[in-house]
Design a protein around this motif. Structure first.
Motif, PDB file in Angstrom:
ATOM      1  N   LYS A 102       6.897  11.123   1.956  1.00  0.00           N
ATOM      2  CA  LYS A 102       7.336   9.804   1.514  1.00  0.00           C
ATOM      3  C   LYS A 102       8.838   9.828   1.257  1.00  0.00           C
ATOM      4  CE  LYS A 102       3.051   8.005  -0.143  1.00  0.00           C
ATOM      5  NZ  LYS A 102       2.369   7.233  -1.135  1.00  0.00           N
ATOM      6  N   ARG A 116      13.858   4.322   0.293  1.00  0.00           N
ATOM      7  CA  ARG A 116      12.816   3.319   0.081  1.00  0.00           C
ATOM      8  C   ARG A 116      13.424   1.919  -0.079  1.00  0.00           C
ATOM      9  NH1 ARG A 116       8.534   5.245  -4.052  1.00  0.00           N
ATOM     10  NH2 ARG A 116       8.572   6.865  -2.494  1.00  0.00           N
ATOM     11  N   ASP A 173       8.297   6.060   8.346  1.00  0.00           N
ATOM     12  CA  ASP A 173       8.420   5.909   6.892  1.00  0.00           C
ATOM     13  C   ASP A 173       7.556   4.761   6.368  1.00  0.00           C
ATOM     14  OD1 ASP A 173      10.124   8.065   6.759  1.00  0.00           O
ATOM     15  OD2 ASP A 173      11.952   6.861   6.630  1.00  0.00           O
ATOM     16  N   LEU A 224       4.610   5.204   3.650  1.00  0.00           N
ATOM     17  CA  LEU A 224       4.596   4.432   2.400  1.00  0.00           C
ATOM     18  C   LEU A 224       3.397   3.485   2.300  1.00  0.00           C
ATOM     19  CD1 LEU A 224       8.387   3.574   2.245  1.00  0.00           C
ATOM     20  CD2 LEU A 224       7.131   4.946   0.575  1.00  0.00           C
TER      21      LEU A 224
END
Length: 165
Positions: free
Chosen positions: A12, A18, A47, A51
């Motif tokens: 992650k 993020r 990604d 996530l």
């Protein structure tokens, strides 16, 4: 881009990455919807899958409920009470009017389709409603004009003229 059957899963992403991904998610979903995955920056799809914002379903990438929430939050920041751009609004009105001229019912509104709903596109409910209402406005206007034209012709004892768009 990692395929769902790949044994390797990326870790992650960290908080900074993020946030970058969060800001780009709506644009990435739009690109996927337009079948332009090649335009999504390298590594983003992996990604998003890591996530749990996107998932593979039947060979296609789909927005997860969590991804939908992320898009809604991002859309809420940028779209809160924002009207549709005039060209987009005009195009949707035109499409609705053309559908009515063809004899399609209001139920044929493409916004009613699951693939065009907010869950599939990631857009906010408010934005989806604006699009749906613009299409319906065009459909309703064309339908009303057709009724008036028919009534006028009937009152004069004439044949109803064809309506062209």
């Amino acid at each position: 881009m990692t395929h769902p059957t790949s044994a390797m899963r990326s870790a992650k992403p960290g908080p900074h990455r993020r946030e970058t991904l969060r800001e780009a998610l709506q644009t990435s979903v739009d690109m996927l919807f337009r079948r332009r995955a090649r335009d999504i920056p390298e590594g983003y799809i992996d990604d998003y899958v890591a996530l749990n914002w996107l998932e593979w379903r039947g060979g296609d990438l789909k927005l997860t409920p969590l991804g939908g929430e992320i898009c809604s939050e991002a859309s809420g920041r940028s779209e809160t009470h924002a009207a549709l751009a005039p060209p987009e609004h005009a195009e949707l009105v035109r499409q609705g009017a053309k559908a009515a001229a063809r004899g399609d019912t209001a139920c044929s509104n493409p916004m009613s389709s699951t693939q065009n709903g907010p869950e599939a596109t990631g857009e906010s409910q408010e934005r989806w409603t604006q699009r749906s209402e613009a299409w319906l406005a065009g459909h309703d206007l064309q339908s009303a004009m057709a009724r008036l034209t028919r009534r006028g012709a009937d009152a004069r004892g004439e044949e109803t003229p064809a309506i062209r768009s």
